[in-house]
Design a protein around this motif. Sequence first.
Motif, short mmCIF file in Angstrom:
data_model
loop_
_atom_site.label_atom_id
_atom_site.label_comp_id
_atom_site.label_asym_id
_atom_site.label_seq_id
_atom_site.Cartn_x
_atom_site.Cartn_y
_atom_site.Cartn_z
N UNK A 28 -12.04 13.76 -7.51
CA UNK A 28 -11.14 12.92 -6.69
C UNK A 28 -11.30 11.46 -7.08
N UNK A 29 -12.52 11.00 -7.30
CA UNK A 29 -12.75 9.61 -7.72
C UNK A 29 -12.05 9.32 -9.04
N UNK A 30 -12.15 10.23 -9.99
CA UNK A 30 -11.49 10.06 -11.29
C UNK A 30 -9.98 10.01 -11.13
N UNK A 31 -9.43 10.92 -10.33
CA UNK A 31 -7.98 10.95 -10.09
C UNK A 31 -7.49 9.68 -9.39
N UNK A 32 -8.29 9.16 -8.48
CA UNK A 32 -7.91 7.91 -7.80
C UNK A 32 -7.84 6.77 -8.81
N UNK A 33 -8.82 6.71 -9.70
CA UNK A 33 -8.80 5.69 -10.76
C UNK A 33 -7.55 5.84 -11.62
N UNK A 34 -7.27 7.07 -12.04
CA UNK A 34 -6.09 7.33 -12.88
C UNK A 34 -4.79 7.01 -12.15
N UNK A 35 -4.78 7.20 -10.84
CA UNK A 35 -3.58 6.94 -10.05
C UNK A 35 -3.38 5.47 -9.72
N UNK A 36 -4.33 4.62 -10.14
CA UNK A 36 -4.19 3.19 -9.92
C UNK A 36 -4.81 2.67 -8.64
N UNK A 37 -5.65 3.46 -7.98
CA UNK A 37 -6.31 3.02 -6.76
C UNK A 37 -7.33 1.92 -7.08
N UNK B 76 -5.96 -1.54 -0.74
CA UNK B 76 -4.54 -1.73 -1.04
C UNK B 76 -4.33 -2.91 -1.97
N UNK B 77 -3.20 -2.96 -2.67
CA UNK B 77 -2.95 -4.04 -3.64
C UNK B 77 -2.92 -5.44 -3.02
N UNK B 78 -2.55 -5.54 -1.73
CA UNK B 78 -2.52 -6.84 -1.06
C UNK B 78 -3.41 -6.82 0.18
N UNK B 79 -4.45 -6.04 0.14
CA UNK B 79 -5.36 -5.92 1.28
C UNK B 79 -5.11 -4.63 2.03
N UNK B 80 -5.93 -4.40 3.03
CA UNK B 80 -5.82 -3.16 3.77
C UNK B 80 -6.37 -1.99 2.97
N UNK B 81 -6.14 -0.79 3.48
CA UNK B 81 -6.75 0.39 2.89
C UNK B 81 -5.77 1.56 2.84
N UNK B 82 -5.97 2.40 1.84
CA UNK B 82 -5.39 3.73 1.79
C UNK B 82 -6.58 4.67 2.00
N UNK C 5 0.83 -1.21 0.00
CA UNK C 5 0.00 0.00 0.00
C UNK C 5 0.87 1.26 0.00
N UNK C 6 1.98 1.23 0.72
CA UNK C 6 2.89 2.39 0.74
C UNK C 6 3.49 2.64 -0.64
N UNK C 7 3.76 1.55 -1.37
CA UNK C 7 4.31 1.70 -2.72
C UNK C 7 3.37 2.47 -3.64
N UNK C 8 2.09 2.18 -3.60
CA UNK C 8 1.14 2.86 -4.49
C UNK C 8 0.67 4.20 -3.93
N UNK C 9 0.78 4.39 -2.61
CA UNK C 9 0.26 5.63 -2.03
C UNK C 9 1.02 6.85 -2.53
N UNK C 10 2.33 6.72 -2.77
CA UNK C 10 3.10 7.87 -3.26
C UNK C 10 2.57 8.37 -4.59
N UNK C 11 2.22 7.46 -5.50
CA UNK C 11 1.67 7.86 -6.81
C UNK C 11 0.31 8.52 -6.65
#
Length: 168
Positions: free
Chosen positions: A109-118, A136-142, A84-90
């Motif tokens: 914000x929803x559109x930007x999250x999609x574009x950012x890979x959320x 998160x990519x392996x569970x959990x949440x951002x 999750x930390x890896x993708x949170x920076x993007x």
Amino acid sequence: MKRTVFALIVAVATVATATSCAAHAAGASGPTPTESITASYACPTMEGVQLPPECAPYDPDAAMAANERYRDRMSIDDDARAAAEDVSADIVAVLRTAAKEKELSAEEVATLLDEGGALSPQVRAEANSVLFAATGPQGGCLFGEVSGTSVSVEIGGYILDGGCLPAQ
């Protein structure tokens, strides 16, 4: 043969009845029923106050804390946190860049999250901010908030009532 079986049953019943009567006459008795009190209503416990027996005592502070438990987050393992930390920076970079230009709506914000890979983004507009969350990519949440030009993101587990964005 039928007469013998019948005589045997009568003899056993007679002995059992006689033994029971003799034990009762000698003072032996079965368990004494105890009086039970059924609570009629709930009463908050207070220091130094004796509650009446018809009250079911409860701790109001503990009840309020338990009522808010649905907002608590579960724990998250180290691998899920690292992913999750890896993708949170993007995601933060995309949101900060857009927030510098203008105040963002929930839809933006929803559109930007999609574009950012959320994954599975959720958003909710509040008074002067937009709350967001994603899996998160392996569970959990951002999860975090966009307020004016400020963007904050945290990483944690799912909330107890499910999902990543708490109910209102």
